[in-house]
Design a protein around this motif. Structure first.
Motif, PDB file in Angstrom:
ATOM      1  N   VAL A  37      38.733  43.787   5.132  1.00  0.00           N
ATOM      2  CA  VAL A  37      39.976  43.498   5.843  1.00  0.00           C
ATOM      3  C   VAL A  37      39.674  43.487   7.333  1.00  0.00           C
ATOM      4  O   VAL A  37      39.253  44.498   7.896  1.00  0.00           O
ATOM      5  CB  VAL A  37      41.060  44.551   5.517  1.00  0.00           C
ATOM      6  N   LEU A  38      39.886  42.325   7.961  1.00  0.00           N
ATOM      7  CA  LEU A  38      39.607  42.153   9.382  1.00  0.00           C
ATOM      8  C   LEU A  38      40.797  41.507  10.076  1.00  0.00           C
ATOM      9  O   LEU A  38      41.596  40.819   9.441  1.00  0.00           O
ATOM     10  CB  LEU A  38      38.381  41.247   9.587  1.00  0.00           C
ATOM     11  N   LYS A  39      40.899  41.722  11.380  1.00  0.00           N
ATOM     12  CA  LYS A  39      41.888  41.037  12.201  1.00  0.00           C
ATOM     13  C   LYS A  39      41.267  39.717  12.677  1.00  0.00           C
ATOM     14  O   LYS A  39      40.050  39.524  12.596  1.00  0.00           O
ATOM     15  CB  LYS A  39      42.281  41.904  13.388  1.00  0.00           C
ATOM     16  N   GLY A  40      42.091  38.827  13.213  1.00  0.00           N
ATOM     17  CA  GLY A  40      41.622  37.506  13.612  1.00  0.00           C
ATOM     18  C   GLY A  40      40.501  37.528  14.623  1.00  0.00           C
ATOM     19  O   GLY A  40      39.505  36.814  14.494  1.00  0.00           O
ATOM     20  N   ALA A  41      40.629  38.367  15.641  1.00  0.00           N
ATOM     21  CA  ALA A  41      39.595  38.423  16.671  1.00  0.00           C
ATOM     22  C   ALA A  41      38.315  39.033  16.120  1.00  0.00           C
ATOM     23  O   ALA A  41      37.214  38.671  16.555  1.00  0.00           O
ATOM     24  CB  ALA A  41      40.091  39.228  17.868  1.00  0.00           C
ATOM     25  N   GLU A  42      38.445  39.953  15.162  1.00  0.00           N
ATOM     26  CA  GLU A  42      37.252  40.546  14.550  1.00  0.00           C
ATOM     27  C   GLU A  42      36.482  39.487  13.766  1.00  0.00           C
ATOM     28  O   GLU A  42      35.251  39.471  13.774  1.00  0.00           O
ATOM     29  CB  GLU A  42      37.651  41.703  13.633  1.00  0.00           C
ATOM     30  N   VAL A  43      37.193  38.599  13.085  1.00  0.00           N
ATOM     31  CA  VAL A  43      36.536  37.542  12.319  1.00  0.00           C
ATOM     32  C   VAL A  43      35.776  36.610  13.263  1.00  0.00           C
ATOM     33  O   VAL A  43      34.627  36.258  13.022  1.00  0.00           O
ATOM     34  CB  VAL A  43      37.556  36.746  11.483  1.00  0.00           C
ATOM     35  N   PRO A  73      31.611  43.775  18.070  1.00  0.00           N
ATOM     36  CA  PRO A  73      31.989  43.729  19.487  1.00  0.00           C
ATOM     37  C   PRO A  73      33.260  42.915  19.703  1.00  0.00           C
ATOM     38  O   PRO A  73      33.633  42.089  18.871  1.00  0.00           O
ATOM     39  CB  PRO A  73      30.785  43.068  20.151  1.00  0.00           C
ATOM     40  N   GLU A  74      33.907  43.144  20.851  1.00  0.00           N
ATOM     41  CA  GLU A  74      35.120  42.396  21.178  1.00  0.00           C
ATOM     42  C   GLU A  74      34.780  40.924  21.363  1.00  0.00           C
ATOM     43  O   GLU A  74      33.740  40.572  21.905  1.00  0.00           O
ATOM     44  CB  GLU A  74      35.755  42.943  22.451  1.00  0.00           C
ATOM     45  N   TYR A  75      35.698  40.076  20.940  1.00  0.00           N
ATOM     46  CA  TYR A  75      35.517  38.632  21.083  1.00  0.00           C
ATOM     47  C   TYR A  75      35.789  38.242  22.521  1.00  0.00           C
ATOM     48  O   TYR A  75      36.811  38.582  23.090  1.00  0.00           O
ATOM     49  CB  TYR A  75      36.456  37.902  20.132  1.00  0.00           C
ATOM     50  N   GLN A  76      34.870  37.543  23.132  1.00  0.00           N
ATOM     51  CA  GLN A  76      34.971  37.212  24.549  1.00  0.00           C
ATOM     52  C   GLN A  76      35.696  35.898  24.815  1.00  0.00           C
ATOM     53  O   GLN A  76      35.962  35.568  25.951  1.00  0.00           O
ATOM     54  CB  GLN A  76      33.565  37.141  25.164  1.00  0.00           C
ATOM     55  N   GLY A  77      36.031  35.152  23.778  1.00  0.00           N
ATOM     56  CA  GLY A  77      36.616  33.833  23.980  1.00  0.00           C
ATOM     57  C   GLY A  77      38.099  33.818  24.253  1.00  0.00           C
ATOM     58  O   GLY A  77      38.637  32.817  24.692  1.00  0.00           O
ATOM     59  N   VAL A  79      41.996  36.036  25.374  1.00  0.00           N
ATOM     60  CA  VAL A  79      42.597  37.136  26.127  1.00  0.00           C
ATOM     61  C   VAL A  79      43.098  38.225  25.192  1.00  0.00           C
ATOM     62  O   VAL A  79      42.963  39.412  25.462  1.00  0.00           O
ATOM     63  CB  VAL A  79      43.761  36.603  26.996  1.00  0.00           C
ATOM     64  N   LEU A  80      43.669  37.823  24.067  1.00  0.00           N
ATOM     65  CA  LEU A  80      44.274  38.785  23.145  1.00  0.00           C
ATOM     66  C   LEU A  80      43.284  39.258  22.091  1.00  0.00           C
ATOM     67  O   LEU A  80      43.562  39.229  20.908  1.00  0.00           O
ATOM     68  CB  LEU A  80      45.498  38.140  22.467  1.00  0.00           C
ATOM     69  N   SER A  81      42.127  39.677  22.520  1.00  0.00           N
ATOM     70  CA  SER A  81      41.089  40.062  21.560  1.00  0.00           C
ATOM     71  C   SER A  81      40.752  41.541  21.645  1.00  0.00           C
ATOM     72  O   SER A  81      39.636  41.940  21.375  1.00  0.00           O
ATOM     73  CB  SER A  81      39.835  39.226  21.803  1.00  0.00           C
ATOM     74  N   ARG A  82      41.687  42.364  22.036  1.00  0.00           N
ATOM     75  CA  ARG A  82      41.405  43.793  22.167  1.00  0.00           C
ATOM     76  C   ARG A  82      41.545  44.486  20.808  1.00  0.00           C
ATOM     77  O   ARG A  82      42.582  44.405  20.174  1.00  0.00           O
ATOM     78  CB  ARG A  82      42.359  44.441  23.160  1.00  0.00           C
ATOM     79  N   PHE A  83      40.466  45.119  20.365  1.00  0.00           N
ATOM     80  CA  PHE A  83      40.492  45.933  19.150  1.00  0.00           C
ATOM     81  C   PHE A  83      39.417  46.990  19.265  1.00  0.00           C
ATOM     82  O   PHE A  83      38.517  46.892  20.092  1.00  0.00           O
ATOM     83  CB  PHE A  83      40.305  45.072  17.891  1.00  0.00           C
ATOM     84  N   ASP A  84      39.536  48.025  18.448  1.00  0.00           N
ATOM     85  CA  ASP A  84      38.559  49.105  18.452  1.00  0.00           C
ATOM     86  C   ASP A  84      37.277  48.596  17.791  1.00  0.00           C
ATOM     87  O   ASP A  84      37.302  48.156  16.643  1.00  0.00           O
ATOM     88  CB  ASP A  84      39.116  50.323  17.707  1.00  0.00           C
ATOM     89  N   THR A  85      36.178  48.659  18.502  1.00  0.00           N
ATOM     90  CA  THR A  85      34.929  48.086  17.996  1.00  0.00           C
ATOM     91  C   THR A  85      34.342  48.888  16.835  1.00  0.00           C
ATOM     92  O   THR A  85      33.607  48.344  16.033  1.00  0.00           O
ATOM     93  CB  THR A  85      33.881  47.990  19.121  1.00  0.00           C
ATOM     94  N   ARG A  86      34.651  50.170  16.747  1.00  0.00           N
ATOM     95  CA  ARG A  86      34.131  51.002  15.657  1.00  0.00           C
ATOM     96  C   ARG A  86      35.238  51.501  14.733  1.00  0.00           C
ATOM     97  O   ARG A  86      35.120  52.553  14.121  1.00  0.00           O
ATOM     98  CB  ARG A  86      33.367  52.191  16.225  1.00  0.00           C
ATOM     99  N   ALA A  87      36.304  50.749  14.620  1.00  0.00           N
ATOM    100  CA  ALA A  87      37.431  51.149  13.782  1.00  0.00           C
ATOM    101  C   ALA A  87      37.023  51.147  12.311  1.00  0.00           C
ATOM    102  O   ALA A  87      36.188  50.342  11.889  1.00  0.00           O
ATOM    103  CB  ALA A  87      38.597  50.196  13.987  1.00  0.00           C
TER     104      ALA A  87
END
Length: 165
Positions: A37-43, A73-77, A79-87
């Motif tokens: 289970v991943l969020k969009g920015a994680e994918v 790691p956070e997606y750099q592409g 603006v709305l890509s903030r998530f916990d990298t080790r969640a």
């Protein structure tokens, strides 16, 4: 005229992250493929191929399996890509599969080790989990000796025709 920076390649299917030391540190007895289970920015970040699962493991919480200590790691592409990298990330398995693997972990003292994260043909993120028992240092020394011998043997066979042994 300045060159444009090259666009990074995206992984549509194939291995996104691999735990190469898992088979060296553990004797893998059984493997299973689980959904993730991943969020969009994680994918999107995972498709960039920068994830690390070297220190990751799977554990049980409230009757469910979770992937802990994996680094995406956070997606750099965007603006709305903030998530916990080790969640902690939930693993999707059938309940009978969860019971089987958790029973093996409880009985035998084994560990659920992620071997790789990959995208299947449909583009879904999957984790290959291995049921592993820790190797002793003696077993690791044998593995290193075998690997060195295979390398030396290949070198000898390659140089055999040249006469420079």
């Amino acid at each position: 005229m300045a060159k444009k920076p090259a666009k990074p390649t995206m992984i549509s299917h194939g291995i996104a992250a691999q735990n190469r030391k898992a088979r060296f540190n553990y004797t893998i007895t059984e493997t299973i493929e689980a959904g993730l289970v991943l969020k969009g920015a994680e994918v999107k970040s995972l498709r960039m191929g920068r994830a690390t699962i070297a220190e990751a493991f799977a554990a049980e919480r409230n009757g469910e399996l979770w992937l802990l200590n994996s680094y995406i790691p956070e997606y750099q592409g965007g603006v709305l890509s903030r998530f916990d990298t080790r969640a902690p990330r939930k693993l999707l398995l059938h309940s009978k599969q969860i019971e089987k693997f958790l029973g093996a972990v409880a009985r035998e003292g084994a560990t659920l080790v992620p071997l790789d994260i990959h995208f299947n043909a449909r583009g879904c993120a999957k984790v290959t989990l291995g049921l592993g028992e820790g190797k002793k240092s003696v077993d690791k020394r044998h593995a290193i000796a075998d690997r060195d011998w295979q390398r030396d043997k290949a070198r000898l066979l390659r140089n055999k025709g040249r006469g420079d042994y």
